[in-house]
Design a protein around this motif. Structure first.
Motif, mmCIF file in Angstrom:
data_model
loop_
_atom_site.group_PDB
_atom_site.id
_atom_site.type_symbol
_atom_site.label_atom_id
_atom_site.label_comp_id
_atom_site.label_asym_id
_atom_site.label_seq_id
_atom_site.Cartn_x
_atom_site.Cartn_y
_atom_site.Cartn_z
ATOM 1 N N MET A 214 43.630 49.420 11.029
ATOM 2 C CA MET A 214 43.627 51.012 11.097
ATOM 3 C C MET A 214 42.804 51.493 11.999
ATOM 4 S SD MET A 214 46.510 51.180 9.221
ATOM 5 C CE MET A 214 46.813 52.813 8.991
ATOM 6 N N VAL A 215 42.937 52.475 12.912
ATOM 7 C CA VAL A 215 42.053 53.172 13.287
ATOM 8 C C VAL A 215 42.283 54.850 13.380
ATOM 9 C CG1 VAL A 215 40.741 53.671 15.862
ATOM 10 C CG2 VAL A 215 41.874 51.219 15.127
ATOM 11 N N ASP A 216 41.381 55.416 12.888
ATOM 12 C CA ASP A 216 41.495 56.963 12.767
ATOM 13 C C ASP A 216 42.960 57.152 12.095
ATOM 14 O OD1 ASP A 216 40.364 57.590 15.982
ATOM 15 O OD2 ASP A 216 39.281 57.571 13.874
ATOM 16 N N GLY A 217 43.070 56.252 10.930
ATOM 17 C CA GLY A 217 44.273 56.555 10.204
ATOM 18 C C GLY A 217 45.623 55.957 10.848
ATOM 19 N N LYS A 218 45.581 55.423 11.860
ATOM 20 C CA LYS A 218 46.663 55.013 12.674
ATOM 21 C C LYS A 218 46.698 53.478 12.679
ATOM 22 C CE LYS A 218 47.204 59.007 15.708
ATOM 23 N NZ LYS A 218 47.664 59.303 17.136
ATOM 24 N N LEU A 219 47.836 52.767 12.709
ATOM 25 C CA LEU A 219 48.091 51.380 12.546
ATOM 26 C C LEU A 219 48.165 50.963 14.055
ATOM 27 C CD1 LEU A 219 48.850 48.780 10.944
ATOM 28 C CD2 LEU A 219 51.224 49.382 11.516
ATOM 29 N N LYS A 220 47.057 49.985 14.403
ATOM 30 C CA LYS A 220 46.942 49.643 15.724
ATOM 31 C C LYS A 220 47.369 48.293 15.760
ATOM 32 C CE LYS A 220 45.701 53.475 17.828
ATOM 33 N NZ LYS A 220 46.473 54.077 19.088
ATOM 34 N N GLY A 221 47.629 47.580 14.718
ATOM 35 C CA GLY A 221 47.908 45.924 14.938
ATOM 36 C C GLY A 221 47.590 45.275 13.568
ATOM 37 N N SER A 222 47.340 44.090 13.551
ATOM 38 C CA SER A 222 47.190 43.358 12.320
ATOM 39 C C SER A 222 46.355 42.128 12.938
ATOM 40 C CB SER A 222 48.334 42.896 11.635
ATOM 41 O OG SER A 222 49.111 41.991 12.463
ATOM 42 N N VAL A 223 45.391 41.573 11.687
ATOM 43 C CA VAL A 223 44.642 40.136 11.874
ATOM 44 C C VAL A 223 45.128 39.305 10.912
ATOM 45 C CG1 VAL A 223 42.820 41.219 10.406
ATOM 46 C CG2 VAL A 223 42.281 39.398 12.137
ATOM 47 N N GLY A 224 45.275 37.875 11.110
ATOM 48 C CA GLY A 224 45.684 36.981 10.374
ATOM 49 C C GLY A 224 44.489 35.859 10.072
ATOM 50 N N VAL A 225 44.509 35.487 8.977
ATOM 51 C CA VAL A 225 43.625 34.286 8.779
ATOM 52 C C VAL A 225 44.335 33.165 8.346
ATOM 53 C CG1 VAL A 225 41.439 33.538 7.564
ATOM 54 C CG2 VAL A 225 41.427 35.674 8.369
ATOM 55 N N ILE A 226 44.424 31.938 9.073
ATOM 56 C CA ILE A 226 45.125 30.928 8.684
ATOM 57 C C ILE A 226 44.315 29.866 8.219
ATOM 58 C CG2 ILE A 226 47.046 29.239 9.569
ATOM 59 C CD1 ILE A 226 47.257 31.468 11.950
ATOM 60 N N HIS A 227 44.915 29.047 6.883
ATOM 61 C CA HIS A 227 44.290 27.826 6.268
ATOM 62 C C HIS A 227 45.066 26.770 6.408
ATOM 63 C CE1 HIS A 227 41.049 30.733 4.857
ATOM 64 N NE2 HIS A 227 41.889 31.642 4.557
ATOM 65 N N ASP A 228 44.579 25.722 6.616
ATOM 66 C CA ASP A 228 45.252 24.526 6.653
ATOM 67 C C ASP A 228 45.257 23.762 5.409
ATOM 68 O OD1 ASP A 228 44.744 21.299 8.521
ATOM 69 O OD2 ASP A 228 46.328 21.892 7.290
ATOM 70 N N ILE A 229 46.619 23.631 4.820
ATOM 71 C CA ILE A 229 46.721 22.866 3.717
ATOM 72 C C ILE A 229 47.358 21.313 3.705
ATOM 73 C CG2 ILE A 229 46.940 24.994 2.323
ATOM 74 C CD1 ILE A 229 49.755 24.632 2.152
ATOM 75 N N SER A 230 47.496 20.980 4.962
ATOM 76 C CA SER A 230 48.335 19.999 5.294
ATOM 77 C C SER A 230 47.495 18.566 5.253
ATOM 78 C CB SER A 230 49.163 20.054 6.833
ATOM 79 O OG SER A 230 47.996 19.970 7.557
ATOM 80 N N GLU A 231 46.107 18.793 5.281
ATOM 81 C CA GLU A 231 45.436 17.468 5.275
ATOM 82 C C GLU A 231 45.501 16.451 4.322
ATOM 83 O OE1 GLU A 231 43.965 16.637 8.083
ATOM 84 O OE2 GLU A 231 42.495 15.003 7.492
ATOM 85 N N ILE A 232 45.675 16.861 2.752
ATOM 86 C CA ILE A 232 45.696 16.320 1.716
ATOM 87 C C ILE A 232 47.023 15.708 1.696
ATOM 88 C CG2 ILE A 232 45.800 16.226 -0.831
ATOM 89 C CD1 ILE A 232 43.451 18.422 -0.711
ATOM 90 N N LYS A 233 48.217 16.729 1.946
ATOM 91 C CA LYS A 233 49.368 16.258 2.113
ATOM 92 C C LYS A 233 49.547 14.973 3.042
ATOM 93 C CE LYS A 233 54.164 17.879 2.125
ATOM 94 N NZ LYS A 233 54.563 16.722 3.016
#
Length: 578
Positions: A214-233
């Motif tokens: 959010m920038v000055d109350g307006k939606l300007k995009g999104s940020v994602g954080v990705i976690h790997d859960i495949s290693e143990i599997k």
């Protein structure tokens, strides 16, 4: 026309101009001093007109223009606390007489201030990028339209996708299974947490957290954080597979997974797709490492049997008695150690589906007879039994053996050969389709980025040229090993495979440059019993031992230097018994 403009009108025009204007006569006396000049220089026009130019603007060069009669264009000049850009031009009449000179200038102090602010913003941006790129968490950012604008190296290592694959592309480009959380956040403006999905070409299992920007109350995009859960599997799956001599699995590849745009490969793929639509037996021919198993998977997945079992059997991996009992099953008491109640064979388990008999040329005569019965009568007999069991199984066989020669020498039944060779499909060696090498290398870089936790972006033209010129006796499997080794040899900060990372490929032999200063030649004398995979594993073990010694046994520090996750290091330590 100019004579018709009055002095008053001329003054109005000059005072309406945004740029400052000062004109002098041929004696250096100021004749014009407009409003913009007053504002920029903080000098009133009435105090300037009629005065000698240097008395009003001490560092002026207009008097020099009178001497040189040469224009000076877009020169920077400091006047008091003001920075200006000025152009000084001599005024000469039609007869060549010097009438005077004029300076036209504008204030750039505000522009300099904005430039400094822009520089500061760029420094902040560089700092933020450095922070994002140094984190071990995979991060992706999209704009308000869902187009990718930023990913970090950890994202590349996790997904196998580079900036080129993502930047400017829709947020869905990295989704293998599941809905894009970026798009959901852009629709709702609300964050999402802990959503499981699969990403990248290798369908990496991950959990994602995505928040709106959010920038000055307006939606300007999104940020994602990705976690790997495949290693143990993945480790658990590998452990299960290691306990099995025969892989029993569903087909996981399709024709989309077969890399090749050369004319010969496109022709073979189209032919294989037509073959897939029939129920007939298929015989895959070709040298070792050409990708016969990949075609077997793809043919099954394209066929009407795709929703049923796909079972792969390596006929060369088991002794004859064990292979017979695995293929056909056995009844209770058939032999010492037979399971109580007997056991279904793989043909029964594959009923309604496909069985892939790899290295079919290695089976012995007694099994060839039983296999012929399956092809002719669509029935099997369990070991120790006399009762027949009907089966509906499509057989796909593969071999790199010259079956025609084996038939002539009596090692392979002629009638079985004709039953298998209903729909032959020859997979060409890599040396026959070298134009596919760049595509294969790009695919392998993505694959090993995920497996090794690296962020390699590409291969240099020089290194690629070496690969194209090599003859590839081990075909695609050998190329996989070469790229794997090259990426292992790369430093963590390197992201382009260079010539120095490749073994020297000459006359179908490897000349390996040792990481620790020695050079070894792989000849028939010292490596005759080692596969390329074993050689690479030996080198990986050696490097891990060396790094552990350097770090005093500190595994966390060693993992950082190797550029892999600590979990991966522990797996390799167990694998190599270090």
């Amino acid at each position: 026309m100019y004579n018709s403009i009055s002095k008053w009108e001329m003054e109005v025009i000059l005072n309406s101009i945004y740029n400052g204007i000062i004109a002098i006569n041929n004696k250096g006396i100021i004749t014009i001093f407009n409003k913009a000049a007053e504002k920029i220089l903080n000098i009133k026009a009435e105090d300037a007109r009629g005065k000698y130019i240097k008395d009003i603007v001490p560092n002026t060069r207009l008097h020099i223009i009178l001497k040189t009669r040469t224009a000076e264009i877009d020169q920077q000049q400091i006047v008091g606390n003001t920075t200006i850009i000025t152009s000084r031009i001599p005024i000469i009449d039609g007869d060549g007489n010097l009438i005077g000179a004029v300076a036209i200038f504008r204030d750039i102090s505000e522009l300099k201030k904005l430039a400094n602010e822009l520089t500061n913003l760029r420094e902040i941006e560089s700092m933020l990028k450095a922070i994002i790129n140094s984190t071990q968490d995979a991060i992706s950012v999209v704009d308000e339209h869902g187009k990718g604008i930023l990913v970090n190296p950890a994202y590349t290592r996790l997904t196998g996708l580079t900036e080129k694959d993502v930047i400017g592309k829709p947020a869905t480009v990295d989704i293998a299974e599941g809905e894009s959380m970026h798009m959901q956040v852009l629709r709702t403006g609300k964050p999402v947490w802990g959503v499981a999905m699969k990403v990248g070409p290798n369908k990496k299992e991950v959990v994602v957290n995505v928040a709106p920007i959010m920038v000055d109350g307006k939606l300007k995009g999104s940020v994602g954080v990705i976690h790997d859960i495949s290693e143990i599997k993945r480790l658990n799956d590998e452990l299960d597979k290691a306990k099995k001599l025969i892989r029993h699995l569903e087909a996981k590849y399709t024709f989309d997974d077969i890399i090749g745009e050369s004319e010969i490969m496109q022709t073979i793929i189209e032919h294989a797709k037509k073959i897939a639509d029939t129920p007939a037996t298929v015989l895959l021919r070709g040298e070792s490492g050409t990708g016969k198993e990949l075609f077997a998977h793809a043919i099954h997945n394209q066929s009407k049997r795709r929703h049923n079992q796909f079972i792969r059997v390596n006929c060369a991996a088991l002794s004859d008695p064990l292979l017979e009992s695995e293929l056909f099953g056995y009844i209770e008491g058939a032999f010492t150690g037979a399971k109580k109640g007997g056991k279904k064979g793989l043909f029964e388990q594959a009923n309604g589906g496909t069985i892939f008999l790899d290295e079919i040329g290695e089976i012995k005569h007694n099994l060839q007879t039983k296999l012929l019965r399956v092809l002719q009568e669509k029935e099997i007999v369990r070991v120790g039994d006399t009762r027949t069991i009907e089966v509906d199984v499509r057989i796909i066989a593969a071999t790199n053996v010259d079956l025609e020669e084996a038939v002539k020498s009596g090692k392979f039944r002629e009638d079985l050969y004709y039953r298998l060779n209903v729909l032959p499909l020859y997979i060409p060696p890599l040396r026959k389709r070298k134009e596919d090498i760049p595509l294969l290398v790009e695919h392998l870089i993505r694959k090993y980025n995920q497996e090794y936790g690296r962020s390699v972006e590409k291969i240099s033209e020089e290194a690629l040229k070496i690969l194209v010129e090599y003859n590839w006796p081990g075909n695609v499997r050998e190329l996989e090993n070469i790229i794997s080794r090259a990426m292992i040899n790369m430093k963590y900060v390197e992201n382009v495979i260079q010539e120095k990372h490749l073994p020297i490929l000459e006359n179908n032999k490897y000349f390996l440059n040792d990481e620790f200063g020695e050079k070894s030649v792989l000849t028939d004398d010292n490596y005759v019993y080692k596969t390329l995979k074993e050689i690479i594993e030996d080198k990986e073990k050696e490097i891990i031992k060396h790094i552990l010694k350097k770090t005093g046994g500190n595994k966390t520090e060693a993992a950082k230097k190797l550029g892999i996750a600590i979990r991966s290091l522990y797996y390799k330590l167990e694998k190599y018994e270090l």
